[in-house]
Design a protein around this motif. Structure first.
Motif, PDB file in Angstrom:
ATOM      1  N   ASN A  40       0.832  -1.215   0.000  1.00 49.17           N
ATOM      2  CA  ASN A  40       0.000   0.000   0.000  1.00 49.17           C
ATOM      3  C   ASN A  40       0.861   1.257   0.000  1.00 49.17           C
ATOM      4  OD1 ASN A  40      -2.368  -1.488   0.020  1.00 49.17           O
ATOM      5  ND2 ASN A  40      -2.452  -1.563   2.271  1.00 49.17           N
ATOM      6  N   SER A  41       1.955   1.188   0.812  1.00 46.93           N
ATOM      7  CA  SER A  41       2.839   2.356   0.848  1.00 46.93           C
ATOM      8  C   SER A  41       3.456   2.613  -0.534  1.00 46.93           C
ATOM      9  CB  SER A  41       3.938   2.155   1.882  1.00 46.93           C
ATOM     10  OG  SER A  41       3.380   2.025   3.177  1.00 46.93           O
ATOM     11  N   THR A  42       3.841   1.527  -1.186  1.00 46.60           N
ATOM     12  CA  THR A  42       4.421   1.650  -2.525  1.00 46.60           C
ATOM     13  C   THR A  42       3.401   2.234  -3.507  1.00 46.60           C
ATOM     14  OG1 THR A  42       5.834  -0.254  -2.081  1.00 46.60           O
ATOM     15  CG2 THR A  42       5.550   0.387  -4.390  1.00 46.60           C
ATOM     16  N   LYS A  43       2.165   1.719  -3.373  1.00 48.25           N
ATOM     17  CA  LYS A  43       1.121   2.243  -4.248  1.00 48.25           C
ATOM     18  C   LYS A  43       0.892   3.724  -4.010  1.00 48.25           C
ATOM     19  CE  LYS A  43      -1.524  -2.017  -4.879  1.00 48.25           C
ATOM     20  NZ  LYS A  43      -2.818  -2.702  -4.628  1.00 48.25           N
ATOM     21  N   LEU A  44       0.909   4.116  -2.690  1.00 48.31           N
ATOM     22  CA  LEU A  44       0.696   5.526  -2.370  1.00 48.31           C
ATOM     23  C   LEU A  44       1.840   6.393  -2.903  1.00 48.31           C
ATOM     24  CD1 LEU A  44      -0.650   5.202   1.277  1.00 48.31           C
ATOM     25  CD2 LEU A  44      -1.952   5.806  -0.774  1.00 48.31           C
ATOM     26  N   VAL A  45       3.069   5.851  -2.779  1.00 49.30           N
ATOM     27  CA  VAL A  45       4.226   6.616  -3.313  1.00 49.30           C
ATOM     28  C   VAL A  45       4.106   6.758  -4.816  1.00 49.30           C
ATOM     29  CG1 VAL A  45       6.713   6.558  -3.653  1.00 49.30           C
ATOM     30  CG2 VAL A  45       5.752   5.973  -1.424  1.00 49.30           C
ATOM     31  N   VAL A  46       3.747   5.656  -5.484  1.00 45.61           N
ATOM     32  CA  VAL A  46       3.585   5.703  -6.931  1.00 45.61           C
ATOM     33  C   VAL A  46       2.460   6.670  -7.312  1.00 45.61           C
ATOM     34  CG1 VAL A  46       2.923   4.358  -8.973  1.00 45.61           C
ATOM     35  CG2 VAL A  46       4.513   3.407  -7.277  1.00 45.61           C
ATOM     36  N   THR A  47       1.383   6.611  -6.529  1.00 41.07           N
ATOM     37  CA  THR A  47       0.260   7.522  -6.799  1.00 41.07           C
ATOM     38  C   THR A  47       0.693   8.968  -6.660  1.00 41.07           C
ATOM     39  OG1 THR A  47      -1.315   5.873  -6.025  1.00 41.07           O
ATOM     40  CG2 THR A  47      -2.056   8.156  -6.048  1.00 41.07           C
ATOM     41  N   THR A  48       1.469   9.240  -5.593  1.00 39.08           N
ATOM     42  CA  THR A  48       1.942  10.613  -5.382  1.00 39.08           C
ATOM     43  C   THR A  48       2.782  11.085  -6.570  1.00 39.08           C
ATOM     44  OG1 THR A  48       1.918  10.309  -2.998  1.00 39.08           O
ATOM     45  CG2 THR A  48       3.274  12.111  -3.858  1.00 39.08           C
ATOM     46  N   TYR A  49       3.724  10.240  -6.968  1.00 37.33           N
ATOM     47  CA  TYR A  49       4.566  10.607  -8.107  1.00 37.33           C
ATOM     48  C   TYR A  49       3.723  10.776  -9.387  1.00 37.33           C
ATOM     49  CZ  TYR A  49       8.929   9.977  -5.582  1.00 37.33           C
ATOM     50  OH  TYR A  49       9.965  10.108  -4.703  1.00 37.33           O
ATOM     51  N   LYS A  50       2.756   9.920  -9.539  1.00 42.41           N
ATOM     52  CA  LYS A  50       1.933   9.992 -10.736  1.00 42.41           C
ATOM     53  C   LYS A  50       1.099  11.267 -10.761  1.00 42.41           C
ATOM     54  CE  LYS A  50      -0.994   7.043 -13.581  1.00 42.41           C
ATOM     55  NZ  LYS A  50      -1.693   5.749 -13.665  1.00 42.41           N
ATOM     56  N   MET A 164      -1.605  21.457  -4.892  1.00 41.72           N
ATOM     57  CA  MET A 164      -1.838  20.016  -4.993  1.00 41.72           C
ATOM     58  C   MET A 164      -0.526  19.238  -4.909  1.00 41.72           C
ATOM     59  SD  MET A 164      -4.841  19.912  -7.917  1.00 41.72           S
ATOM     60  CE  MET A 164      -5.041  18.145  -7.764  1.00 41.72           C
ATOM     61  N   ILE A 165       0.501  19.794  -5.552  1.00 40.98           N
ATOM     62  CA  ILE A 165       1.809  19.123  -5.492  1.00 40.98           C
ATOM     63  C   ILE A 165       2.362  19.149  -4.068  1.00 40.98           C
ATOM     64  CG2 ILE A 165       4.200  19.283  -6.261  1.00 40.98           C
ATOM     65  CD1 ILE A 165       3.166  20.202  -8.990  1.00 40.98           C
ATOM     66  N   ASP A 166       2.203  20.297  -3.393  1.00 39.84           N
ATOM     67  CA  ASP A 166       2.671  20.402  -2.000  1.00 39.84           C
ATOM     68  C   ASP A 166       1.933  19.401  -1.099  1.00 39.84           C
ATOM     69  OD1 ASP A 166       4.442  22.341  -2.697  1.00 39.84           O
ATOM     70  OD2 ASP A 166       3.136  24.020  -2.101  1.00 39.84           O
ATOM     71  N   LEU A 167       0.615  19.290  -1.332  1.00 41.16           N
ATOM     72  CA  LEU A 167      -0.174  18.337  -0.519  1.00 41.16           C
ATOM     73  C   LEU A 167       0.282  16.904  -0.762  1.00 41.16           C
ATOM     74  CD1 LEU A 167      -2.503  17.796   1.407  1.00 41.16           C
ATOM     75  CD2 LEU A 167      -4.055  17.809  -0.549  1.00 41.16           C
ATOM     76  N   LEU A 172       3.322  12.359   0.895  1.00 40.46           N
ATOM     77  CA  LEU A 172       4.406  11.437   0.558  1.00 40.46           C
ATOM     78  C   LEU A 172       5.390  11.318   1.716  1.00 40.46           C
ATOM     79  CD1 LEU A 172       5.876   9.625  -1.442  1.00 40.46           C
ATOM     80  CD2 LEU A 172       6.997  11.700  -2.343  1.00 40.46           C
ATOM     81  N   LYS A 173       5.711  12.426   2.373  1.00 40.96           N
ATOM     82  CA  LYS A 173       6.632  12.375   3.527  1.00 40.96           C
ATOM     83  C   LYS A 173       6.038  11.553   4.671  1.00 40.96           C
ATOM     84  CE  LYS A 173       8.983  16.770   2.643  1.00 40.96           C
ATOM     85  NZ  LYS A 173       9.248  18.129   3.177  1.00 40.96           N
ATOM     86  N   GLU A 174       4.746  11.770   4.942  1.00 42.42           N
ATOM     87  CA  GLU A 174       4.094  11.008   6.013  1.00 42.42           C
ATOM     88  C   GLU A 174       4.089   9.514   5.688  1.00 42.42           C
ATOM     89  OE1 GLU A 174       0.262  12.697   6.476  1.00 42.42           O
ATOM     90  OE2 GLU A 174       0.981  14.540   7.442  1.00 42.42           O
TER      91      GLU A 174
END
Length: 594
Positions: A40-50, A164-167, A172-174
């Motif tokens: 899930n964390s990986t998916k969230l990181v990928v989602t953030t980057y995407k 949106m990018i800042d959010l 992503l940091k959390e």
């Protein structure tokens, strides 16, 4: 005890096994959860980057559209409108991607809605501006206002995209922090759980090793016990058998074959084969006992005879008891014993009892002779001595008179001895009837029998109140009489006898004299006097037949009286003890079961 130890060991191993399984499942569950969290964390990181990439592309597409639009305004060359025309389609594609990946974040969904509105306004503004350019109205105030508004909208779009990018970066940091926390905690947790599992495995291994050693030791002990049991069977002429009720199968021990006069395994272990050895006269009785055993699952003591192949008849005693195993299997474990020697001994004992009865009859006849025929000559001797003393004493010399006195004394002692022996023989018969009797009455009768001696010696007798007890009245009367006579006889010269009779009821637990007797309550009667006493080393000897501690010249007697006391107390399952000190008196303590 070993069975209980094995039960505890098995329970301990079961607990260890269940705990180990639980830990393995816990590790598996935690591993699955951790992998899921990592996924899930990986998916969230990928989602953030995407999201960030798509937002950057939207800005890029809009910049391309803005540049193309401005170039068109400056040159009025329609070829510069191509980026503007394709940007809308590209922005829509990116928006579709953004809506899909940001669908679970309500804040971003709202930001996308606002951003979409800004973009729509921007393209509407582009369309209006193009209309002004097409109509050559670029110098009008409306054109300038519209162009300036385009810049404001574009700045709003950049600001919203940056938000949106800042959010997304903040999230992503959390997520990275949580992801790192999971990564940091997981190895420690897995290490601890594996360590605990390893400890449990080591404990289980040690337990299994100890159980193996104990099992080996117990097996050795069982081997020794089995050999000892075989030897005991051989010595005691025993044989074991087992009937497995559920399968109706019998097993015989080797020595059971020996008892039957056969070699081990000479015939199949069946009830029919065993019954073939039973004496014909006892088969019906044994068959009835076996039928009852099969119904009631129990075989009480049964006696029968067998005939061996060499026609020898043996007397057998059989017994069986039901045992139920832990898994519910029923079986009767039995034993047969060759009691031929016991039966033969019983027959011999019966013959000896007949001989004893015959001897007792002869003794009774002897008692009659002793009480009548032997005493008659003594009475005649004493009568003739009395006549000689009365009529012929003056004709005798001094020596003759002395001899006559000695003959008279000897005859008197002979008569006393015969009387005492008769009393002892009567006391020696334990088949007298026990009667509930008031001991005070027996004591008074004994006092009356020695009343003359009491008056002559000015004796004082004090007594506690005695109980009513089930006794042989005649023998207890003789007991009291002999104890009173003993105290009166062995008194000090010129000192009146003082005889005390004390009574109490005691328990064997509280009296030091009753340590080695069966537990219970006893009637304790104490006869004490102030006579000449005796040395304590003779405390047991004075109860022996014909035992005398003093010479017959000073104290008359035959040495039978205290023997009668001892025999009387024995007949009542009691205890009598004597305590004394020279010149201080004697104490006789009697214990009769309550």
């Amino acid at each position: 005890m070993s069975k209980r130890l094995f039960s505890k060991s098995a329970l301990f191993l079961k607990i260890i096994f269940l705990v180990s399984v639980f830990l393995v499942l816990l590790i598996s569950g935690f591993t699955y959860k951790h992998i899921s969290n990592l996924t899930n964390s990986t998916k969230l990181v990928v989602t953030t980057y995407k999201v960030n990439v798509e937002l950057e592309q939207v800005i890029s597409y809009l910049k391309d559209a803005e540049n193309g639009h401005r170039n068109y305004i400056l040159t009025k060359d329609t070829t510069h409108l191509e980026p503007y025309l394709s940007a809308r389609e590209k922005v829509n594609v990116s928006f579709a991607e953004l809506k899909e990946v940001a669908n679970q974040n309500e804040v971003q969904k709202e930001n996308l809605r606002i951003l979409s509105k800004y973009i729509d306004n921007l393209f509407n503004n582009f369309t209006q501006t193009n209309a002004f350019v097409g109509n050559n109205l670029t110098l009008t105030e409306e054109f300038k206002s519209n162009f300036f508004e385009e810049k404001i909208i574009m700045d709003s779009i950049r600001q919203k995209v940056n938000e949106m990018i800042d959010l997304e970066n903040k999230q992503l940091k959390e997520r990275q922090k949580q992801y790192q926390s999971n990564l940091d905690f997981t190895p420690l947790f897995l290490y601890l759980v594996l360590l605990v599992t390893l400890v449990l495995i080591i404990i289980s291994y040690n337990k299994i090793t100890n159980d193996y050693k104990n099992t080996k030791l117990i097996n050795n002990q069982l081997s020794i016990f089995k050999e000892a049991a075989i030897q005991l069977e051989t010595i005691g002429k025993h044989g074991n058998w087992v009937w497995y009720i559920d399968t109706n199968v019998f097993t015989f021990s080797d020595n059971l074959y020996h008892v039957l006069g056969e070699k081990p395994g000479a015939f199949k272990c069946t009830l029919e084969n065993f019954m073939s050895f039973v004496h014909p006269d006892d088969k019906e009785k044994l068959a009835a006992a076996v039928d009852r055993m099969m119904k009631e699952e129990n075989l009480p003591f049964t006696y029968f005879r067998i005939i061996t192949k060499d026609d020898a008849i043996k007397h057998i005693k059989a017994y069986g008891k039901l045992l139920v195993s832990a898994d519910g299997e029923k079986r009767i474990v039995g034993n047969i014993t060759d009691i031929s020697d016991e039966v033969e001994s019983y027959l011999v004992l019966g013959e000896r009892n007949l001989e004893l009865e015959k001897n007792n009859a002869e003794l009774s006849e002897f008692n009659y002779v002793a009480s009548h025929d032997l005493q008659e000559p003594l009475r005649k001797i004493q009568t003739f001595i009395s006549r000689l003393e009365d009529k012929e004493a003056k004709k005798f010399s001094a020596s003759g008179i002395q001899y006559l006195e000695r003959i008279n004394i000897a005859a008197t002692r002979m008569r006393l001895l015969i009387d005492d022996l008769l009393q002892f023989s009567r006391t020696n018969k334990p088949d007298k009837e026990f009667v509930s009797t008031n001991l005070n009455e027996l004591l008074e009768q004994a006092k009356q029998d020695v009343a003359e001696t009491i008056l002559e010696k000015e004796a004082t007798i004090t007594s506690d109140l005695l109980p009513t007890v089930s006794v042989i009245p005649f023998q207890i009367h003789q007991l009291f009489l002999n104890l009173l006579s003993n105290s009166l006889k062995y008194c000090k010269e010129k000192v009146p006898p003082n005889i005390k009779i004390e009574y109490s009821k005691v328990s064997s637990k509280n009296d030091v004299n009753l340590i080695n007797v069966p537990k219970g309550e006893f009637h304790k009667i104490i006869f004490s006097d102030n006579g000449i006493g005796f040395e304590q080393k003779y405390g047991d000897q004075i109860f022996e037949l014909f035992s005398r501690l003093h010479n017959k010249e000073n104290y008359s007697g035959t040495g039978v009286g205290l023997s009668i006391c001892k025999k009387t107390v024995d007949n009542h399952d009691g205890i009598i003890m004597a305590f004394g000190k020279p010149q201080e008196g004697a104490v006789f303590t009697i214990y009769l079961p309550a």
